[in-house]
Structures are given as C-alpha cells and as structure tokens.
Motif scaffolding. Structure first.
Motif, mmCIF file in Angstrom:
data_model
loop_
_atom_site.group_PDB
_atom_site.id
_atom_site.type_symbol
_atom_site.label_atom_id
_atom_site.label_comp_id
_atom_site.label_asym_id
_atom_site.label_seq_id
_atom_site.Cartn_x
_atom_site.Cartn_y
_atom_site.Cartn_z
ATOM 1 N N LEU A 196 9.461 5.867 -3.889
ATOM 2 C CA LEU A 196 8.528 4.759 -4.076
ATOM 3 C C LEU A 196 9.233 3.409 -4.100
ATOM 4 O O LEU A 196 8.888 2.492 -3.336
ATOM 5 C CB LEU A 196 7.730 4.970 -5.369
ATOM 6 C CG LEU A 196 6.812 3.821 -5.777
ATOM 7 C CD1 LEU A 196 5.712 3.619 -4.748
ATOM 8 C CD2 LEU A 196 6.223 4.074 -7.165
ATOM 9 N N CYS A 197 10.210 3.264 -4.971
ATOM 10 C CA CYS A 197 10.871 1.963 -5.109
ATOM 11 C C CYS A 197 11.723 1.626 -3.885
ATOM 12 O O CYS A 197 11.900 0.448 -3.549
ATOM 13 C CB CYS A 197 11.723 1.951 -6.380
ATOM 14 S SG CYS A 197 10.727 1.959 -7.897
ATOM 15 N N THR A 198 12.235 2.632 -3.208
ATOM 16 C CA THR A 198 12.990 2.374 -1.978
ATOM 17 C C THR A 198 12.073 1.803 -0.902
ATOM 18 O O THR A 198 12.431 0.848 -0.193
ATOM 19 C CB THR A 198 13.647 3.676 -1.482
ATOM 20 O OG1 THR A 198 14.501 4.205 -2.504
ATOM 21 C CG2 THR A 198 14.464 3.412 -0.231
ATOM 22 N N LYS A 203 10.397 -3.998 1.612
ATOM 23 C CA LYS A 203 9.488 -5.098 1.928
ATOM 24 C C LYS A 203 9.967 -6.427 1.352
ATOM 25 O O LYS A 203 9.341 -7.464 1.590
ATOM 26 C CB LYS A 203 8.087 -4.797 1.373
ATOM 27 C CG LYS A 203 7.415 -3.561 1.962
ATOM 28 C CD LYS A 203 6.078 -3.296 1.296
ATOM 29 C CE LYS A 203 5.342 -2.127 1.928
ATOM 30 N NZ LYS A 203 4.892 -2.429 3.315
ATOM 31 N N LEU A 204 11.056 -6.417 0.569
ATOM 32 C CA LEU A 204 11.545 -7.625 -0.086
ATOM 33 C C LEU A 204 12.485 -8.398 0.823
ATOM 34 O O LEU A 204 12.874 -7.939 1.901
ATOM 35 C CB LEU A 204 12.264 -7.252 -1.389
ATOM 36 C CG LEU A 204 11.458 -6.458 -2.420
ATOM 37 C CD1 LEU A 204 12.328 -6.157 -3.632
ATOM 38 C CD2 LEU A 204 10.209 -7.217 -2.835
ATOM 39 N N GLU A 260 11.221 -9.850 -11.148
ATOM 40 C CA GLU A 260 10.578 -8.576 -10.868
ATOM 41 C C GLU A 260 9.203 -8.717 -10.211
ATOM 42 O O GLU A 260 8.678 -7.725 -9.686
ATOM 43 C CB GLU A 260 10.407 -7.775 -12.170
ATOM 44 C CG GLU A 260 11.693 -7.348 -12.822
ATOM 45 C CD GLU A 260 11.454 -6.398 -13.976
ATOM 46 O OE1 GLU A 260 12.444 -5.837 -14.491
ATOM 47 O OE2 GLU A 260 10.276 -6.193 -14.370
ATOM 48 N N PHE A 261 8.632 -9.889 -10.250
ATOM 49 C CA PHE A 261 7.241 -10.009 -9.807
ATOM 50 C C PHE A 261 7.090 -9.712 -8.315
ATOM 51 O O PHE A 261 6.114 -9.090 -7.893
ATOM 52 C CB PHE A 261 6.710 -11.413 -10.117
ATOM 53 C CG PHE A 261 5.215 -11.516 -9.963
ATOM 54 C CD1 PHE A 261 4.365 -11.024 -10.937
ATOM 55 C CD2 PHE A 261 4.652 -12.086 -8.833
ATOM 56 C CE1 PHE A 261 2.998 -11.092 -10.806
ATOM 57 C CE2 PHE A 261 3.277 -12.163 -8.682
ATOM 58 C CZ PHE A 261 2.451 -11.666 -9.685
ATOM 59 N N GLU A 262 8.031 -10.143 -7.493
ATOM 60 C CA GLU A 262 7.950 -9.860 -6.056
ATOM 61 C C GLU A 262 7.987 -8.358 -5.806
ATOM 62 O O GLU A 262 7.241 -7.841 -4.964
ATOM 63 C CB GLU A 262 9.093 -10.552 -5.316
ATOM 64 C CG GLU A 262 9.009 -10.393 -3.798
ATOM 65 C CD GLU A 262 10.199 -11.000 -3.079
ATOM 66 O OE1 GLU A 262 10.205 -10.966 -1.827
ATOM 67 O OE2 GLU A 262 11.134 -11.480 -3.755
ATOM 68 N N MET A 263 8.822 -7.652 -6.569
ATOM 69 C CA MET A 263 8.887 -6.203 -6.427
ATOM 70 C C MET A 263 7.594 -5.550 -6.917
ATOM 71 O O MET A 263 7.137 -4.550 -6.341
ATOM 72 C CB MET A 263 10.083 -5.667 -7.216
ATOM 73 C CG MET A 263 10.262 -4.166 -7.137
ATOM 74 S SD MET A 263 10.607 -3.573 -5.453
ATOM 75 C CE MET A 263 11.060 -1.871 -5.779
ATOM 76 N N LEU A 264 6.979 -6.120 -7.938
ATOM 77 C CA LEU A 264 5.700 -5.593 -8.428
ATOM 78 C C LEU A 264 4.625 -5.703 -7.352
ATOM 79 O O LEU A 264 3.850 -4.762 -7.131
ATOM 80 C CB LEU A 264 5.276 -6.355 -9.681
ATOM 81 C CG LEU A 264 3.945 -5.937 -10.304
ATOM 82 C CD1 LEU A 264 4.014 -4.508 -10.816
ATOM 83 C CD2 LEU A 264 3.554 -6.888 -11.432
ATOM 84 N N VAL A 265 4.590 -6.822 -6.670
ATOM 85 C CA VAL A 265 3.628 -6.998 -5.579
ATOM 86 C C VAL A 265 3.921 -6.029 -4.436
ATOM 87 O O VAL A 265 3.006 -5.480 -3.820
ATOM 88 C CB VAL A 265 3.652 -8.459 -5.085
ATOM 89 C CG1 VAL A 265 2.750 -8.643 -3.871
ATOM 90 C CG2 VAL A 265 3.222 -9.408 -6.201
ATOM 91 N N ALA A 266 5.211 -5.780 -4.167
ATOM 92 C CA ALA A 266 5.574 -4.833 -3.114
ATOM 93 C C ALA A 266 5.135 -3.408 -3.485
ATOM 94 O O ALA A 266 4.636 -2.659 -2.636
ATOM 95 C CB ALA A 266 7.073 -4.887 -2.858
ATOM 96 N N LEU A 267 5.328 -3.028 -4.733
ATOM 97 C CA LEU A 267 4.864 -1.721 -5.191
ATOM 98 C C LEU A 267 3.356 -1.590 -5.034
ATOM 99 O O LEU A 267 2.835 -0.545 -4.628
ATOM 100 C CB LEU A 267 5.258 -1.499 -6.652
ATOM 101 C CG LEU A 267 6.724 -1.164 -6.937
ATOM 102 C CD1 LEU A 267 6.995 -1.200 -8.435
ATOM 103 C CD2 LEU A 267 7.082 0.202 -6.377
ATOM 104 N N SER A 269 1.472 -3.103 -2.881
ATOM 105 C CA SER A 269 1.109 -2.971 -1.473
ATOM 106 C C SER A 269 1.370 -1.568 -0.940
ATOM 107 O O SER A 269 0.652 -1.072 -0.068
ATOM 108 C CB SER A 269 1.875 -4.002 -0.635
ATOM 109 O OG SER A 269 3.272 -3.738 -0.668
ATOM 110 N N VAL A 270 2.395 -0.902 -1.472
ATOM 111 C CA VAL A 270 2.694 0.468 -1.038
ATOM 112 C C VAL A 270 1.623 1.437 -1.528
ATOM 113 O O VAL A 270 1.248 2.383 -0.823
ATOM 114 C CB VAL A 270 4.085 0.895 -1.546
ATOM 115 C CG1 VAL A 270 4.318 2.389 -1.298
ATOM 116 C CG2 VAL A 270 5.176 0.076 -0.869
#
Length: 391
Positions: A196-198, A203-204, A260-267, A269-270
């Motif tokens: 998931l996180c990969t 997307k970052l 972390e917020f950009e990664m939260l948005v990426a999660l 979207s996945v």
C-alpha cells in the motif's frame, strides 16, 4: 366521464346529464382520489421496504474496506422536520475519551489492517486490545477500530462497535504547518506487510518517494482529544433499516503534520472506493453539542457545565416519552405489529372518510319538470247572413 364531458360523437344530440349522474360522478372522483392516496402511501411503504432491502443487500456485500455503520450513516436522508433537540433530562451529562492520551496503548502491532478488495474502501485497522474507551454518562465501551476515510476530504474515525448503539467519533483532517498529528508513518507500520505505502509513495514527488514510511510504532492521539475539548456535535440516529447509531463529529479540524499530508492524500487516492451508495435511508436525528475534557482535564471556555435538572422536572420527564417510544419501535419483535397497527388505522381512516362523504353530501336534486308548449290555432270562418221573415 361521459356525463361530465358530453358524448364523444359530435353528431349525436346533446343530452344533459342528470343530477344523479353528476352526484355519482363527484363521489366517484372523491373515491378515486382516496384510492390514489391509498396507493401512494402503499407505494411509499413499498419504496421504504425496497430501500431497506437494498441496504441489507449492500451491507452483505461490503468488503473489509467498509464499516457497515459508516455506510449507513453516509446513506442517510434527513428532512428538516426529522431533526430534534434532546430531551432536557436526556442530554449527555459527560463524554470522555478515556485512555486516548496514552500513546503507549496505541501500538502498531496491536492493530490489523483490513485490506479492501479492488473496489477500494476506507483505511481501517481493527483491534481487540481495547486501547481506549468512550464513556457517555458513565457507560464505557472500548475502541474496536481506527479508520481514515478515502471518499471526499479525509476524516479520522474512531470506531466503537460494542456500544449499546454503534458509535463513532470523526474529525476532519487538514494540513498543519507545524506540530501536526503524526499519523501516516504509523498507518504504514500497521500495513507494513502490504504494498500500500509503496504504491502511494510512487505518486509523490522525488523527495517524498524515497522516504521510509513504516517507521512509527506508537500513535499519539492527544491532539485529537485537545480539539474534541473545544466542542463536538452528537447525533443520535434512529432509522428503520439498521441499528440506531451514536455519531460524534468534532467541530474543530485536526491538523496533520505537513511532512505527511501529501502522503495521506496519496494513500486516499490509492484506496478511493468505486462503490458508491445508491440508496437513501430516512431517519430521525436528535442533535446536541457536547464537550470532552482534554488530557489535563480542561475544556474550552465556551463549554460550561449545564445547570443540574431539578428533581421536580426530572420526576416529571423521566416517564415514558417519545424517545422511549421511538426506541421501542425499532425492536425487531415490535416492528411487524406496529406496521400492522398503522395500516389498520389507515384503513379505518379511509372508511371513515368515504362514510362522511356519503352522509354529508347533499341529496340528489329532482329533475325539473318541463311542460311542452301547446299552441291553438283558430281559423276565421266567413259569416253567412240569415234572414228571418215573419209570414
């Protein structure tokens, strides 16, 4: 219909409809309207039953990325007249998030990520460790799950499935410039055995994609308790398709650390779900504003303790009221009888309406007698002269 609009043949002589026909036509129209109303109400009941059946069918097919109470909450259709204030003696006296300030209770290895299917869903991690409790008027129930919603703007949700009513606490997540909640590294630690996180990191931007994400072992929710102390909206939801719900929405957004917020948005979207709710559940909601103490036991200035209810008022209002009645109607062994009783009342009302129309309507007027016109024609006869002579 012909008595009202006349014959359909334009060459036929126009024969006026009798008053009896007119009267029967009027009664027929009223009866037709009653039948239409009856079928309309019946169709409404049918639509409600179909909606509940659709909800039950959808809940049975939800993948692990959906929590059934949340799906029902997102499907509610609440009319303005169905929003009620709380009974004075039934307002929440105290609400506390017990144990939420101790980060050692929220170990990543005590939570299990519920991997959704290809249809997507929320990020949900369940636990049996009971790391915290929500206490409403001294009645505690343990935390059973923690979720981040992925449809729309992200929300952090605490799930309490063992409460008398399925209970949730939600707060909006926003980007904080400094000292925000450290959440995403902990989420990736919980879901460390997945890709998931990969996938989300791909997307970052270049700097974010090389960050090691599953590194946080403990989760500190003291900031959530802090914003909850500024006020929250409690919604007690009564519906006929699912269990009654108790939903708390914190009024102040919770800031997530900017790193972390950009990664939260990426999660998000996945995991964005493709399954959208297509049903609407009518419900009644009792709404009130509550405040919870923060980790130091303090509350915001605008949160003041309510004046105690006098014994006289409490004795007066502690009887069986409309809220008890609504809860009784939701019991499975009462629903069939309540539907049958309401439908029998409806039939009695329809019969009474038809009887009133028959009794109160004016009697039919007798047709006016018409006398044929008779003309008498006299013809002049020429007179003859008669002479009488005396002989």
């Amino acid at each position: 219909l012909k008595a009202l609009v006349g014959p359909t043949n334009p060459d036929a002589p126009l024969v006026p409809a009798s008053p009896c026909a007119m009267e029967s036509g009027g009664r027929g129209a009223v009866a037709a309207r009653l039948v239409v109303v009856c079928f309309s109400l019946t169709s409404c009941f049918s639509i409600a039953e179909e909606s509940c059946a659709a909800v039950s069918d959808m809940i049975g097919r939800l993948n692990p990325g959906f929590w059934a109470p949340s799906y029902v909450f997102r499907s509610l259709e609440v009319r303005p007249g169905a929003i009620h204030p709380p009974n004075l003696t039934r307002t929440a006296g105290s609400v506390e998030l017990v144990g939420a300030c101790d980060s050692a209770r929220f170990r990543a290895d005590s939570f299990v990520w519920q991997k959704p299917t290809s249809d997507g869903g929320d990020w949900i991690a369940t636990t049996t460790a009971k790391p915290m409790q929500i206490s409403v008027d001294g009645v505690p129930c343990p935390l059973t799950g923690l979720a981040v919603t992925t449809l729309g703007w992200p929300l952090l949700r605490l799930q309490f499935e063992e409460c008398p009513r399925k209970t949730a606490v939600e707060v909006l997540l926003v980007n904080a410039s400094t000292n925000g909640l450290k959440l995403v590294h902990w989420m990736c630690k919980v879901a460390f055995d997945s890709e998931l996180c990969t996938r989300a990191a791909s997307k970052l931007t270049a700097s974010g994609s090389v960050t090691s994400w599953p590194t946080q072992e403990l989760l500190d929710l003291s900031q959530l308790v802090s914003v909850a102390s500024k006020g929250a909206t409690r919604m007690q939801i009564y519906n006929s398709c699912f269990e009654n719900l108790d939903w708390f929405v914190i009024n102040t957004p919770l800031g997530v650390d900017a790193s972390e917020f950009e990664m939260l948005v990426a999660l998000k979207s996945v995991l964005t779900p493709t399954l959208q709710t297509v049903v609407r559940i009518e419900a009644n909601i009792v709404v009130e504003t509550i405040c919870t103490p923060d980790c130091q036991g303090r509350m915001a200035e605008q949160c003041s303790a309510r004046a105690p209810v006098t014994d006289v008022l409490r004795t007066k209002d502690d009887g069986y009221d409309v809220y008890d009645f609504m809860e009784t109607l939701q019991e499975d062994n009462v629903k069939p009888w309540s539907v049958a009783l309401l439908f029998s009342f409806f039939l009695v009302g329809c019969g009474a309406a038809c009887s009133c129309m028959a009794v109160c309507s004016s009697p039919p007027k007798k047709p006016e007698r018409r006398i044929k016109q008779v003309s008498v024609v006299y013809h002049d006869v020429p007179e003859t002269n008669t002479f009488f002579s005396r002989g």
